[in-house]
Each structure stands twice: as structure tokens, then as C-alpha cells.
Design an enzyme around this catalytic site. Structure first.
Site, PDB file in Angstrom:
ATOM      1  N   ASN A 148       3.598 -51.895  11.726  1.00 44.86           N
ATOM      2  CA  ASN A 148       3.147 -52.572  12.937  1.00 44.86           C
ATOM      3  C   ASN A 148       2.887 -51.600  14.061  1.00 44.86           C
ATOM      4  OD1 ASN A 148       5.249 -52.810  15.360  1.00 44.86           O
ATOM      5  ND2 ASN A 148       6.345 -52.553  13.438  1.00 44.86           N
ATOM      6  N   ASN A 194      16.976 -49.197  22.573  1.00 43.07           N
ATOM      7  CA  ASN A 194      15.896 -48.948  21.616  1.00 43.07           C
ATOM      8  C   ASN A 194      15.400 -47.515  21.776  1.00 43.07           C
ATOM      9  OD1 ASN A 194      13.550 -48.764  20.175  1.00 43.07           O
ATOM     10  ND2 ASN A 194      12.673 -50.687  20.896  1.00 43.07           N
ATOM     11  N   PHE A 195      15.981 -46.640  20.984  1.00 42.92           N
ATOM     12  CA  PHE A 195      15.525 -45.244  20.957  1.00 42.92           C
ATOM     13  C   PHE A 195      14.699 -45.003  19.701  1.00 42.92           C
ATOM     14  CE2 PHE A 195      19.622 -43.908  23.348  1.00 42.92           C
ATOM     15  CZ  PHE A 195      19.073 -44.321  24.545  1.00 42.92           C
ATOM     16  N   CYS A 247      11.503 -46.981  18.678  1.00 47.02           N
ATOM     17  CA  CYS A 247      10.113 -47.406  18.490  1.00 47.02           C
ATOM     18  C   CYS A 247       9.188 -46.190  18.369  1.00 47.02           C
ATOM     19  CB  CYS A 247       9.672 -48.284  19.653  1.00 47.02           C
ATOM     20  SG  CYS A 247       8.008 -48.910  19.451  1.00 47.02           S
ATOM     21  N   ASN A 267      15.230 -47.995  12.757  1.00 46.14           N
ATOM     22  CA  ASN A 267      14.015 -48.558  13.318  1.00 46.14           C
ATOM     23  C   ASN A 267      12.889 -48.194  12.345  1.00 46.14           C
ATOM     24  OD1 ASN A 267      11.954 -49.547  15.124  1.00 46.14           O
ATOM     25  ND2 ASN A 267      13.452 -49.303  16.757  1.00 46.14           N
ATOM     26  N   CYS A 327      13.973 -56.896 -26.530  1.00 49.17           N
ATOM     27  CA  CYS A 327      12.751 -56.083 -26.451  1.00 49.17           C
ATOM     28  C   CYS A 327      11.516 -56.907 -26.793  1.00 49.17           C
ATOM     29  CB  CYS A 327      12.861 -54.898 -27.403  1.00 49.17           C
ATOM     30  SG  CYS A 327      11.364 -53.903 -27.459  1.00 49.17           S
ATOM     31  N   CYS A 364       6.588 -53.906 -25.536  1.00 53.32           N
ATOM     32  CA  CYS A 364       5.460 -53.553 -24.673  1.00 53.32           C
ATOM     33  C   CYS A 364       5.138 -52.059 -24.759  1.00 53.32           C
ATOM     34  CB  CYS A 364       5.734 -53.934 -23.232  1.00 53.32           C
ATOM     35  SG  CYS A 364       7.009 -52.931 -22.458  1.00 53.32           S
ATOM     36  N   CYS A 380       8.507 -42.104 -21.646  1.00 50.95           N
ATOM     37  CA  CYS A 380       9.334 -41.024 -22.198  1.00 50.95           C
ATOM     38  C   CYS A 380       8.476 -40.006 -22.941  1.00 50.95           C
ATOM     39  CB  CYS A 380      10.416 -41.602 -23.110  1.00 50.95           C
ATOM     40  SG  CYS A 380      11.689 -40.403 -23.520  1.00 50.95           S
ATOM     41  N   CYS A 402      18.011 -39.974 -18.799  1.00 56.12           N
ATOM     42  CA  CYS A 402      17.420 -39.846 -17.459  1.00 56.12           C
ATOM     43  C   CYS A 402      17.246 -41.189 -16.771  1.00 56.12           C
ATOM     44  CB  CYS A 402      16.086 -39.113 -17.534  1.00 56.12           C
ATOM     45  SG  CYS A 402      14.738 -40.093 -18.244  1.00 56.12           S
TER      46      CYS A 402
HETATM   47  C1  LIG Z   1       6.254 -56.286  14.648  1.00 57.32           C
HETATM   48  C2  LIG Z   1       7.533 -55.536  14.856  1.00 57.32           C
HETATM   49  C3  LIG Z   1       7.941 -55.299  16.133  1.00 57.32           C
HETATM   50  C4  LIG Z   1       9.116 -54.613  16.360  1.00 57.32           C
HETATM   51  N1  LIG Z   1       9.526 -54.463  17.635  1.00 57.32           N
HETATM   52  C5  LIG Z   1      10.721 -53.865  17.879  1.00 57.32           C
HETATM   53  C6  LIG Z   1      11.250 -53.797  19.182  1.00 57.32           C
HETATM   54  O1  LIG Z   1      10.647 -54.267  20.147  1.00 57.32           O
HETATM   55  N2  LIG Z   1      12.428 -53.197  19.361  1.00 57.32           N
HETATM   56  C7  LIG Z   1      13.154 -52.664  18.315  1.00 57.32           C
HETATM   57  O2  LIG Z   1      14.250 -52.134  18.549  1.00 57.32           O
HETATM   58  N3  LIG Z   1      12.688 -52.723  17.054  1.00 57.32           N
HETATM   59  C8  LIG Z   1      11.501 -53.322  16.824  1.00 57.32           C
HETATM   60  N4  LIG Z   1      11.056 -53.422  15.518  1.00 57.32           N
HETATM   61  C9  LIG Z   1      11.856 -52.844  14.421  1.00 57.32           C
HETATM   62  C10 LIG Z   1      12.786 -53.881  13.779  1.00 57.32           C
HETATM   63  O3  LIG Z   1      13.741 -54.365  14.692  1.00 57.32           O
HETATM   64  C11 LIG Z   1      13.565 -53.273  12.607  1.00 57.32           C
HETATM   65  O4  LIG Z   1      14.329 -52.190  13.050  1.00 57.32           O
HETATM   66  C12 LIG Z   1      12.653 -52.779  11.494  1.00 57.32           C
HETATM   67  O5  LIG Z   1      11.561 -53.670  11.331  1.00 57.32           O
HETATM   68  C13 LIG Z   1      13.378 -52.604  10.137  1.00 57.32           C
HETATM   69  O6  LIG Z   1      13.925 -53.794   9.665  1.00 57.32           O
HETATM   70  P1  LIG Z   1      13.201 -54.713   8.534  1.00 57.32           P
HETATM   71  O7  LIG Z   1      12.931 -53.846   7.383  1.00 57.32           O
HETATM   72  O8  LIG Z   1      14.176 -55.835   8.277  1.00 57.32           O
HETATM   73  O9  LIG Z   1      11.944 -55.216   9.174  1.00 57.32           O
HETATM   74  C14 LIG Z   1       9.876 -54.129  15.286  1.00 57.32           C
HETATM   75  C15 LIG Z   1       9.448 -54.370  13.984  1.00 57.32           C
HETATM   76  C16 LIG Z   1       8.298 -55.088  13.771  1.00 57.32           C
HETATM   77  C17 LIG Z   1       7.846 -55.385  12.361  1.00 57.32           C
HETATM   78  S1  SF4 Z   2      10.054 -51.007 -22.203  1.00 53.91           S
HETATM   79 FE1  SF4 Z   2       9.136 -52.558 -23.557  1.00 53.91          FE
HETATM   80  S2  SF4 Z   2       9.258 -51.627 -25.603  1.00 53.91           S
HETATM   81 FE2  SF4 Z   2      10.659 -50.470 -24.300  1.00 53.91          FE
HETATM   82  S3  SF4 Z   2      12.627 -51.488 -24.565  1.00 53.91           S
HETATM   83 FE3  SF4 Z   2      11.688 -52.436 -22.783  1.00 53.91          FE
HETATM   84  S4  SF4 Z   2      10.631 -54.229 -23.623  1.00 53.91           S
HETATM   85 FE4  SF4 Z   2      11.104 -52.883 -25.365  1.00 53.91          FE
END
Ligand SMILES: Cc1cc2nc3c(=O)[nH]c(=O)nc-3n(C[C@H](O)[C@H](O)[C@H](O)COP(=O)(O)O)c2cc1C
Ligand code: SF4
Ligand SMILES: Cc1cc2nc3c(=O)[nH]c(=O)nc-3n(C[C@H](O)[C@H](O)[C@H](O)COP(=O)(O)OP(=O)(O)OC[C@H]3O[C@@H](n4cnc5c(N)ncnc54)[C@H](O)[C@@H]3O)c2cc1C
Ligand code: SF4
Ligand code: SF4
Lengths: 440, 433
Positions: free
Chosen positions: B76, B135-136, B138, B203, B346, B349, B356, B382
Site C-alpha cells: 500500500n 508509528n516509526f 511507515c 510495520n 501418495c 504426481c 529432488c 533436506c
Molecule cells: C493500507 C494500510 C495502511 C496502513 N497504515 C498504517 C498506519 O497508518 N500506521 C501504522 O502504524 N501502520 C499502518 N499500516 C501497517 C499495519 O498496521 C501493519 O503493521 C502491517 O500491515 C502488517 O500487518 P498485516 O500483515 O496484518 O497487514 C498500514 C497497512 C496498510 C495495509
Molecule cells: S510429491 Fe507427489 S509423488 Fe511425491 S510423495 Fe507427494 S504425492 Fe507422492
């Protein structure tokens, strides 16, 4: 429902206009872009995907679905058409439930496969409706090939040969190209003149000359083709039909299901196609089901499909059987026809119930019938053909017949199921083999 | 139904789910409906001094999608509140009066001088709010005016401003941190030294979500141009979790309360933040995606989890996973696992095979009939196959029992713990005593 459904005998216009339109509309309407994206998102992009193996033409399904998902349906169409030039028709008519979609891992996972056929149609329609033909011809080779039959096998073979630079002459006994795409496939699977539109699109490759009303055996001999052309491909399908061999078979109203269907497909107005109030279809394959379903859709009151063995042995897939049942077709199994009764025209048809070994039980069944459609198998017609295997032309994996310089594929050739997609695959493979023989 | 009551730095709320300062908490109408839907608290959309800022009049958001157009990340370019200060203050007062049991924290951002803070804090106190959040964080628009993340990226400023704020209010002070910084512990420490009662993080993250390939402009595109925005939503959760854990396990920062933010979408996300040391969580994108009702799933889910675990207070979750967050060099190199494929689950797929075979250790075999099995001689455990398998729990990592021989190395699996610091291949290894 129209007012005339109870009318005895054979008559047209049994339904109102709205019912006809509804009954003969697309069985699976095309996915809209949103539906296509949602459906495409379900594909797992499997490694060495089982759906590819299950497709007779080996379309790279995960690739084309990913191309749809990333917003490039024309690239998807090219992926499809590279393997299967009739990908548009196959998307409509393939029994996917026994081919690609049966093998889809999401069928195993959730019993709901990725909608491969419908996605295939989405992509091919998208490309073809823009009039784009994505292939071009290689340098002209100077070789000429005769193709007998403008069905899926012949056209697929012709397109591939033309693309590889050969000159192709396709001759067909009928007045229109497409083979059973045009004359056989159920109306609701290929609406709006798609069969002809697809052929027109296919011919854009160039290098293919079409000759209609030319029948091998009647107008031209195989010997002549062999000498005049560098190679010959036979794709004439199965022109004959098996007979019932029962008393009264020649009565009026007893017809071949394929003729009934061809008449329906060629009718300018479905409302003008007459149908009996009581219809009996004999057979257990796709043709039988299509005839029965379409009889019902035309307004027949009672349609009974009678098959001599059990349901499991029917060639029609479970999906097709269910479709028939859902349209109100009654399916009777374990019964063989013994006599057609009537005075000039058929009135009733009599069956004997048989056991699993096809042995008569002595139990009889009589069904009222204004029309009887025979769908007990098509046969190869023609004389002086290459050697047969069973009742079809014997071919190698690449379509070579017993005669050097003659290839065959599709329904008239041995091996593979009698399906549009198989015919396309065989035509394509024979073309590749012809190409390597001609350029050797 | 477990007791979800939360007490975060003295601010009480019926549950630990707060709405983060953002559009969902922008005005009285929203906040009343949020409380009615069940949210435990809100951090009111950041207030600033008049004249209030203005927002762009074109698109503010960009998005990253997963399958089925599921929103995974949102970006945003919105600024702080674009309404007059007094309007917000009046509304805060009204709402707090009507919902005394819910947490009401007011987010603030004013220029980096003492006077504006001295001016605004009493006004907020007068509303009856429970605390303030600085709010440090944004990362766009405000930072170019010397506020938001422009402050949050300089620990000295954080400390200074926090100290001013603490000296001019009796309210608890939460310092909201920006993730657009190399080491999150530095600003957290500055806030602590400045006297903050807690930190909240994260943030949003500087980001460009996509580029319009017809206009050749970043999205969202305003009249042909785009600016970087702040990224949030499920995609940022891993980054936020790590930052929360970094603070929680730092001995210097020990005891500093944390409000966890970043991609919280379900009860499980919330519990994970809390396990890594967050006393409560704040939510923005999930509410913006699905509406206020999602809190009902968060409440029922956390409650069921706590009941299953026999927990009676949310504080029992807080910090539970912190002792298990360690450095790589402390991991037990004698722990040996192997991937195991459950053939009943399984679906063949082949994704594990492709992954791998093409990119890892060639440790999955594929038979003619598409049976996929792990080659223990090659498997290094892994986890990639587990990660790419579309079927949950189809591939699992099974630990080998000490005493068994690892077919890959031919060595017997040891019972004892041994990490990199003592490994013979480590040039600076200390010999084990
Ligand atoms: C449209 C929008 C506006 C936001 N405005 C503010 C704001 O004014 N002040 C603030 O501290 N954070 C603002 N944020 C950040 C959110 O508070 C939050 O920290 C961030 O979106 C991560 O959380 P989420 O993943 O749940 O969205 C904004 C986020 C969005 C999407
Ligand atoms: S990835 Fe596909 S082939 Fe491999 S174990 Fe999972 S379902 Fe079976
Ligand atoms: C009623 C019915 C429904 C079907 N439904 C489906 C379906 O839903 N899905 C599916 O996959 N398959 C279906 N099939 C099968 C499918 O139509 C065929 O497998 C496919 O058309 C075979 O293609 P082909 O090119 O080999 O033969 P055909 O399509 O039969 O084409 C042969 C062509 O050769 C011409 N020809 C014949 N003899 C001569 C001659 N002597 N000289 C010159 N030309 C000649 C014919 O006029 C025709 O144009 C159906 C078949 C029928 C009968
Ligand atoms: S051609 Fe037929 S079988 Fe092959 S992928 Fe398409 S719909 Fe499936
Ligand atoms: S099997 Fe199904 S999921 Fe796998 S690639 Fe084919 S269509 Fe996609």
C-alpha cells in the site's frame, strides 16, 4: 415439453422451440476466463504427468494448463495443437473420464480431476476464434501424397504432411469434410458448426487440395493412387454397419443409428427431424448412447437402449451411461433381438433375455417401437485393400500397411480405440513415417 | 472455551487479537463494528497534526496472489489518517466510552521535535485511550517528510522521541518498529532505553509488487507512475516471526513486551507469534481481505488449542518457543532423518521426484508404474520433497534411531549431541573436552 410428445408414430416438431434449443445446446459450455483460471490453478504440474501418458496424442497437459494460468491461452493452444491438430474437437468429444482426466492425480486425490478437456477447449477456442493458424509450411519438397477420407485421421495426416512441405490431395466420398466429426458426433458435443469451422481453420496451413464426392473403389482405384502419388494414406473409417440378422429387420422404421445421427447432424432445423414416440436402440457403445440420448432430446416419449451383455461390458463409458440415464433413457441389458414385428412398418421388437455366457434363457421381452436404431458396430468397406487383421487394415505402430507406400490410420486401421483422438494420433504418426520414407 | 483474556503492559482486552493501525481502525464506524465482531482491541489509524495529509486519488494497493487468486501479499501507498485531528479524537472518545472493556490504543506520528508531542499527547489522554503507539514504521510518504521509518531507521531518534513521549504522558507507550533495517534489535534496544513499555512489529516492508507490462510502470500505477509501497499480509509473516524472535531471545532485550504484527491471518499464526514471544498480536491485511468476522475463527481456534493443551491463560503460550530458537551452529549434527513416503496417501504426481532429481540429491526413485520411494542411500533429509508435495503428511521426516547405520554415510547414528563448533571440518573447532 411440447404438446405432441404423446402423438403415436413418427413425427417432427414434438417439442416447443425453447425445448429444442435447450436440448441441443452445448453439453459443456465453454469456460469463461475466470472459470478457466480457477480450473487451471488446480493443476499440480506433475512430473512426467500421467495425464500426458493417458492422452492418445500425448499433449503436454501440465504445460498448456500452466500457460493458461499465466494468461497466455494462445501459447497454450499452440502446445495443444502441436500434438493434436484437432485439439478443438477432441476437447469437445474425448471421453476424458476414461482418458486424461481418469489419469489425473487429482482424480486420485479428491475424485475430481483437473478439467483438462474444458481447459483444452478454452485455449483452442481462444486461438481459433481469432482466426490465427500458428503453423507454417516447411520448404516445399515436391512430393505428393494422396489421403483417402477427410475424417480426423485423414485431416490430421494431411495437415502434418503439408506442414512438412509435401503436397497433399485429400479425397472424400461425401460432400463435406470432417468425417464423423461432421456426420456422427452427438449434436450437443459440437454445436454451432464447429466441425466445419475447424476444418477451414486446419486447411489454412496451405498445400492441401480437397476433392469431395470422390470415392475410393468407385471413382478411383488404390492401384492408380499408388502410381500417381509418392505415398497414400487410407483414413476412410468404417463405412458399413453390422446387420441384426433377425426376422423383420427390413421393416420400415428399422434404421442404422449412424444414418439417423447423420440426418440429425445435417438437418438445418432439429425441429424438423421426425422421431418416434417409442424408440428402441440396440447396442452398447457410444453410437447407441448418442442415438438414444438424441432420440430422447428430440422428444421421443419412451427410449429404450437394449444391450446383449451386462453394463460393465458396454463400450460406452460410465459417464455416457449416466448421461443417457439422466436424460431418461431406459437401459435394458442381457437381451438379444429375435424378431421385428409389424405390418410393413415396425410396431414391436422382441428380445430374449440371455445369461452372461449369452445363452438364451427362454424369457422374452416385447417393446413397442415406432423406430428401431441399430448400433451394433460399424465395419470396414472396400475391396482390394491391404491385408487385414480381423476386420480392419493391419498396420504397424507407425501406420504402415502390408503394401509398401500405403499407410492407414483411424477407425479403418487395426490397433487403438475407435475415437477421434486416436484417429488424430494415428494420422499424425503415419504422416511422420511417410515423411521419413519420402525424405530418406 | 478457554479464557483468552489478555493483559498487555497493563492494557486489558477480552482476547489478544487487536486490529493494527490501518484502514480497519480508521474511524468510529469501523471500530464499533470491529468491536461488535469480537476484536479485543484496536490501534487507531495513525494521527498526525493538522493540516491533515492527503492520499492519492488513484489506486493505493498492489497485490501478490497464490493459487485461486488467494491474496498472499498486499502493498500500500496509503499515508496516516487523512481526516482532521479533532474529528478522530472526538470519535475515539465516543467509542472508548461505549466499549470500556476493549483496548483502545492510539497511533501517533508527528514531526521529530518535542513540541508537537507535548501538544498531542494530552489531547489523546483526554479521550480515555488506554495507550499510544508511536508509528516509526511507515515506509512511504511520511518517511520522506522525516517521520515514520525515517525515524525508525535511526536508533538515536527512537530513543529521543520515546523519552519525550514518556515524559509527557502517563499512558503506556508502544514503539512500532520498521522492518526496513538490517538488525531489528538495534531500534528495539533504543526504544527500551528510551523507556518504551513495549515494541510492536513489524510495520510494512518496502516493496514493489508488480510491474504493468503494457505501461512499464510499477503497480499500483497512478497516472503512469508508481512508488514503492509497504508490503504486508501472509507473505511477510516469516520475516515478522524472525524479527519477533530476534528480539525475544536477545538477553539485552529480555523482558521487553512485544506486540506481534505481520501476516497474522488465523489463530495458528497468532499462536506462533505468541510462542515466539509476542504478548498479543495485531492484524491488518487479513481483516482487509476477509472482513472483521475472521476474529471469530481466531477466538474459537486459539481457545480449542488451549483447551487441548490444558492451558488456562494466553500467557502460557507467550515465549514458549523462544528457548528453542537458536543459532545454526548450535544445531545437533548427529541428528539424522530420512524422508518417508506414505504410499497410501501418495497420488503419484511426481513433484517430489522432479524437485529432488533436478535440484537436490537424486534421492527419490520413480518406478515404471509411478511408485515414488525414497533412496535412503542418497537422502540428506533436506525436506524439499515435503515442501513440494501437494498432499499433507504424505511425506514425513523420520528420525533415525541412534545405533542404526545411516546408509548414506555408512556411519552409525550417534546418541550424543554434537554441533558445528566441535566438528572436525570446522577450522576453528574447539576440541571437545
Ligand atoms: C493500507 C494500510 C495502511 C496502513 N497504515 C498504517 C498506519 O497508518 N500506521 C501504522 O502504524 N501502520 C499502518 N499500516 C501497517 C499495519 O498496521 C501493519 O503493521 C502491517 O500491515 C502488517 O500487518 P498485516 O500483515 O496484518 O497487514 C498500514 C497497512 C496498510 C495495509
Ligand atoms: S510429491 Fe507427489 S509423488 Fe511425491 S510423495 Fe507427494 S504425492 Fe507422492
Ligand atoms: C455416432 C458416433 C458417435 C461418436 N462419438 C464419439 C465421441 O463422442 N468421441 C470420440 O472420441 N469418438 C466418437 N466416435 C468415434 C469417432 O467419430 C471415430 O473414431 C473417428 O471419427 C474416426 O476417424 P476416421 O478419420 O478414422 O474416420 P471417419 O471419421 O469415419 O472419417 C472417414 C472419412 O472417410 C470417408 N470415406 C469413407 N469411405 C471412403 C471411400 N471409399 N472413399 C473416399 N472417402 C471415403 C468418409 O466419408 C469420411 O469422411 C463416434 C462415432 C460414432 C459413429
Ligand atoms: S485430446 Fe482428449 S485425451 Fe488428449 S488431453 Fe485433450 S481431451 Fe484429453
Ligand atoms: S495429472 Fe492432473 S494435476 Fe497432474 S499435470 Fe495432469 S492435469 Fe495437472
Amino acid at each position: 415439453m411440447g404438446s405432441d410428445v404423446f402423438q403415436p408414430g413418427i413425427s417432427a416438431g414434438r417439442l416447443d422451440a425453447e425445448s429444442y434449443a435447450d436440448h441441443f445446446s452445448d453439453l459443456h459450455p465453454r469456460l469463461d476466463p475466470h472459470e478457466a483460471i480457477v480450473a487451471a490453478d488446480r493443476c499440480y504440474f506433475c512430473h512426467d504427468a500421467p495425464c500426458i501418458t493417458a492422452c492418445p496424442t500425448d499433449i503436454d497437459i501440465p504445460l498448456f494448463i500452466r500457460q493458461i494460468a499465466t494468461g497466455t491461452p494462445d501459447a497454450a493452444a499452440k502446445t495443444i495443437l502441436t500434438q493434436n491438430i484437432m485439439g478443438g474437437m477432441c476437447a469437445r468429444v474425448c471421453p476424458t473420464e476414461t482418458l486424461c482426466e481418469e489419469a489425473c492425480v487429482r482424480e486420485a486425490a479428491e475424485g475430481k480431476p483437473v478439467l483438462i478437456g474444458q481447459l483444452q477447449r478454452y485455449a483452442t477456442d481462444h486461438l481459433q476464434e481469432q482466426g490465427i493458424h500458428p503453423f507454417s509450411r516447411a520448404a516445399v519438397t515436391g512430393k505428393t501424397v494422396a489421403v483417402v477420407g477427410a475424417g480426423p485421421a485423414g485431416l490430421s495426416c494431411a495437415h502434418r504432411l503439408a506442414m512438412l512441405g509435401h503436397e497433399v490431395v485429400v479425397m472424400d466420398a461425401r460432400t463435406k469434410p470432417g468425417g464423423l466429426n461432421e456426420y456422427g458426433i452427438a449434436t450437443y458435443k459440437t454445436t454451432d458448426g464447429f466441425a466445419q469451422a475447424e476444418v477451414e481453420w486446419l486447411l489454412k496451413i496451405g498445400g492441401i487440395t480437397m476433392q469431395y464426392g470422390v470415392a475410393l473403389g468407385r471413382d478411383v482405384t488404390l492401384e492408380k493412387l499408388k502410381t500417381e502419388y509418392d505415398a497414400v494414406f487410407l483414413g476412410m473409417g468404417l463405412g458399413g454397419v453390422n446387420a441384426l440378422d433377425v426376422e423383420g429387420e427390413d421393416r420400415d422404421g428399422v434404421v442404422d443409428a449412424v444414418d439417423f445421427i447423420a440426418g440429425l447432424r445435417q438437418a438445418s432445423e432439429v425441429a424438423e427431424v421426425p422421431i418416434g414416440r417409442d424408440v428402441v436402440v440396440i447396442g452398447g457403445g457410444m453410437t447407441a448412447v448418442d442415438a438414444a440420448v438424441q432420440a430422447k432430446l428430440l422428444g421421443a416419449l419412451n427410449v429404450t437402449l437394449v444391450y446383449r451383455r451386462g453394463r460393465a461390458r458396454m463400450n460406452a463409458s460410465v459417464f455416457e451411461q449416466d448421461l443417457a440415464a439422466s436424460k431418461g433413457v431406459r437401459i435394458v441389458t442381457h437381451a438379444v433381438p429375435v424378431a421385428v414385428h409389424g405390418n410393413g412398418a415396425v410396431r414391436e421388437i422382441e428380445f430374449e433375455y440371455v445369461d452372461d455366457a449369452m445363452k438364451g434363457t427362454g424369457q422374452m421381452l416385447r417393446l413397442a417401437a415406432d423406430q428401431v436404431f441399430k448400433a451394433i458396430g460399424q465395419t470396414l468397406e472396400g475391396e482390394e485393400l491391404p491385408a487385414l487383421e480381423g476386420r480392419k487394415i493391419r498396420v504397424s505402430d507407425m501406420g504402415q500397411t502390408s503394401v509398401k507406400g500405403i499407410w492407414a490410420g483411424g477407425d479403418c486401421a487395426s490397433g487403438g480405440d475407435d475415437l477421434t483422438v486416436t484417429a488424430v494420433a494415428e494420422g499424425r504418426d503415419a504422416a511422420m513415417d511417410i515423411h521419413s520414407a519420402l525424405t530418406r | 472455551m478457554a479464557d483468552l483474556t489478555s493483559n498487555f503492559i497493563g492494557i486489558k482486552s477480552p482476547n489478544p487479537f487487536w486490529l493494527a493501525s490501518a484502514p480497519p481502525t480508521d474511524k468510529e464506524y469501523n471500530v464499533r463494528r470491529a468491536y461488535d465482531a469480537g476484536w479485543g482491541g484496536v490501534v487507531w489509524k495513525t494521527l498526525g497534526l493538522d493540516p491533515h495529509v492527503v492520499n492519492v486519488n488513484g489506486p493505493r494497493y498492489g497485490a501478490v496472489y497464490g493459487a485461486d487468486r488467494r491474496l498472499l501479499g498486499l502493498n500500500n501507498i496509503e499515508l496516516i489518517t487523512d481526516r482532521p485531528l479533532q474529528t478522530n479524537l472526538d470519535e475515539i472518545k465516543l467509542v472508548k466510552r461505549d466499549y470500556p472493556d476493549r483496548a483502545m490504543v492510539v497511533s501517533l506520528m508527528v514531526p521529530c521535535e518535542e513540541d508537537p508531542w507535548k501538544y498531542i499527547l494530552p489531547l489523546v489522554e483526554d479521550t480515555g485511550a488506554d495507550g499510544v503507539e508511536l508509528n516509526f514504521g511507515c515506509p512511504h510518504g511520511m518517511s520522506e517528510r522525516g517521520m515514520g521509518s525515517a525515524v525508525g531507521q535511526v536508533p538515536e531518534y527512537i530513543e529521543m522521541v520515546t523519552r519525550w513521549v514518556k515524559s509527557h504522558t502517563r499512558m503506556p507507550v508502544i514503539v512500532k518498529l520498521t522492518p526496513n533495517i538490517a538488525d531489528i534489535r538495534k531500534p528495539a534496544a533504543a526504544a527500551m532505553v528510551g523507556g518504551a513499555d513495549a515494541v510492536s512489529l513489524i510495520n510494512t516492508i518496502n516493496s514493489i509488487t508488480s510491474v504493468d507490462l503494457d505501461l512499464f510502470a510499477p503497480e499500483p500505477t497512478i497516472d503512469g507512475k508508481g512508488a514503492h509501497g509497504g508490503y504486508c499480509g501472509p507473505a511477510v509473516k516469516p520475516i515478522a516471526l524472525n524479527m519477533v524472535a530476534e528480539i525475544a531471545r536477545d538477553p539485552e532485550l529480555h523482558g521487553l513486551p512485544i506486540s506481534g504484527i505481520g501476516g497474522v491471518t488465523t489463530w495458528r499464526d497468532a499462536a506462533e507469534f505468541m510462542a515466539l514471544g509476542a504478548g498479543n498480536v495485531q492484524v491488518c491485511t487479513a481483516a482487509m481481505t476477509y472482513g472483521f468476522k475472521i476474529v471469530q475463527e481466531m477466538i474459537s481456534g486459539l481457545s480449542e488449542y488451549m483447551d487441548d493443551k490444558g492451558m488456562t491463560s494466553v500467557d502460557e503460550i507467550v515465549g514458549r518457543a523462544v528457548p528453542n530458537v537458536t543459532d545454526w551452529n548450535q544445531l545437533n549434527l548427529n541428528y539424522v532423518a530420512k524422508a518417508v513416503i506414505n504410499q497410501d496417501l501418495c497420488i503419484s504426481c511426481g513433484r517430489c521426484f522432479a524437485a529432488c532429481e533436478d535440484t537436490s540429491h537424486q534421492a527419490i526413485a520413480m518406478s515404471e508404474d509411478r511408485t515414488f520411494s525414497v533412496i535412503d542411500e542418497e537422502c540428506v533429509a533436506c525436506n524439499l520433497c515435503v515442501n513440494v508435495c501437494p498432499v499433507e503428511d504424505c511425506i514425513t521426516m523420520e528420525a533415525m534411531t541412534p545405533g542404526e547405520t545411516d546408509p548414506r554415510t555408512g556411519k552409525v547414528v550417534q546418541r550424543d549431541y554434537a554441533n558445528w563448533t566441535t566438528h572436525p571440518n570446522n577450522p576453528s573447532a574447539k576440541a571437545a573436552e
